[in-house]
Design a protein around this motif. Structure first.
Motif, mmCIF file in Angstrom:
data_model
loop_
_atom_site.group_PDB
_atom_site.id
_atom_site.type_symbol
_atom_site.label_atom_id
_atom_site.label_comp_id
_atom_site.label_asym_id
_atom_site.label_seq_id
_atom_site.Cartn_x
_atom_site.Cartn_y
_atom_site.Cartn_z
ATOM 1 N N ASN A 1 -4.698 0.997 -3.597
ATOM 2 C CA ASN A 1 -4.976 0.933 -2.160
ATOM 3 C C ASN A 1 -6.451 0.684 -1.874
ATOM 4 N N GLU B 1 0.805 -1.218 0.000
ATOM 5 C CA GLU B 1 0.000 0.000 0.000
ATOM 6 C C GLU B 1 0.839 1.271 0.000
ATOM 7 N N ILE C 1 -6.695 -3.002 -2.189
ATOM 8 C CA ILE C 1 -6.074 -3.651 -1.033
ATOM 9 C C ILE C 1 -6.978 -3.545 0.195
ATOM 10 N N LYS C 2 -7.579 -2.377 0.379
ATOM 11 C CA LYS C 2 -8.484 -2.197 1.525
ATOM 12 C C LYS C 2 -9.623 -3.207 1.473
#
Length: 306
Positions: free
Chosen positions: A244, A196, A247-248
């Motif tokens: 990101n 990230e 990824i979250k």
């Protein structure tokens, strides 16, 4: 004297996932299929047997089987870094020797986990691996899981060795990353670990990245790296923000690795479920992962047009 280390090894490395059959045993045919999948994505290479590869949860023989399958399939096409760290130094040395015999390019290792080891113990653990083969060695620093944070004095000492060519910095501080780069010197590799903050790591001196979520979107990390190299930082930040967001969502599932492996299965690449105690994907999460895969593939398609 170390020369051309950066140009030889810099770039994007997928931390390859574990690959099992439906009974949970290492499946070499599936390993080969996954390794082949990554060849055309633009990555520099693969990191075998690390956190994403569940090396710590596998036997020594299983780890050997995985590497042998990878080397049979993509040797010479991708640069192969093998994580040889194990809790016992004896097993780590055995894996180091095997990596050299199999034709890998580099070995790497975390400290032994569970015991709170002194710096002298960790140094000895790593040194026995280094001395057991002729392969270059990359230190793997991931204090949030090992409980050991590499110090600048130990890094500086080890970096003086010809075979110690770099560090995989998976700690959360980009300040420490920059300090590692400075301590290691001009021809010392630093790989960013936290996916990230790949862009932040590159800005602070990282020569590339090794990551687990790269495995479901390697093209996006290759593009992010390209934008950085071309100094298109505003565009790179936009892409990192997009990554990101993905990824979250991945981190919102009970098992990050289970989610990533399920996404690969949607694409026709079966890798089996993660090994317990890591959790598999719940049936209730499958529909949302199908949608997340569509989001990832749309982003890859968008950047492929750029």
């Amino acid at each position: 004297m170390k020369t051309d280390i950066i140009s030889k090894f810099e770039g994007i490395y997928v931390a390859m996932y574990s690959v099992y059959d439906d009974a949970g045993n290492v499946d070499q045919a599936r390993v080969k299929k996954l390794a082949r999948y990554y060849v055309s994505t633009g990555i520099k290479g693969l990191y075998i047997g690390g956190s994403s590869g569940e090396g710590i949860l596998q036997t020594v023989e299983e780890r050997k089987q995985v590497l042998e399958a990878v080397m049979e399939e993509v040797k010479g096409e991708l640069t192969i870094i093998v994580h040889v760290g194990a809790n016992s130094t004896r097993e780590s040395v055995e894996l180091s020797k095997h990596a050299e015999q199999a034709g890998a390019d580099v070995i790497s290792a975390v400290p032994a986990i569970y015991y709170r080891l002194s710096e002298a113990a960790v140094e000895n653990h790593w040194q026995q691996m280094i001395d057991s083969s002729e392969l270059p060695f990359i230190i793997y620093n991931i204090p949030q899981t090992t409980g050991f944070n590499l110090s600048i004095p130990l890094l500086t000492k080890m970096a003086k060795q010809e075979k110690v060519i770099g560090v995989k910095m998976s700690g959360e501080s980009t300040f420490e990353l920059q300090q590692f780069k400075e301590a290691g010197g001009e021809n010392f590799l630093v790989f960013n670990g936290p996916d990230e903050q790949f862009l932040a790591g590159r800005i602070m001196g990282a020569d590339g990245g090794i990551g687990g979520t790269y495995g479901v979107m390697p093209e996006l990390f290759c593009e992010l790296n390209r934008l950085f190299v071309q100094n298109k930082l505003a565009e790179a930040q936009t892409l990192q923000n997009k990554i990101n967001g993905i990824i979250k969502k991945l981190l919102g599932y009970p098992s990050l690795y289970g989610a990533c492996k399920y996404i690969l299965s949607i694409r026709g690449i079966e890798t089996g479920e993660p090994r317990f105690p890591l959790l598999p994907v719940r049936e209730a999460d499958q529909a949302s992962l199908i949608e997340l895969n569509k989001e990832i593939e749309a982003a890859i398609a968008f950047y492929a047009k750029e």
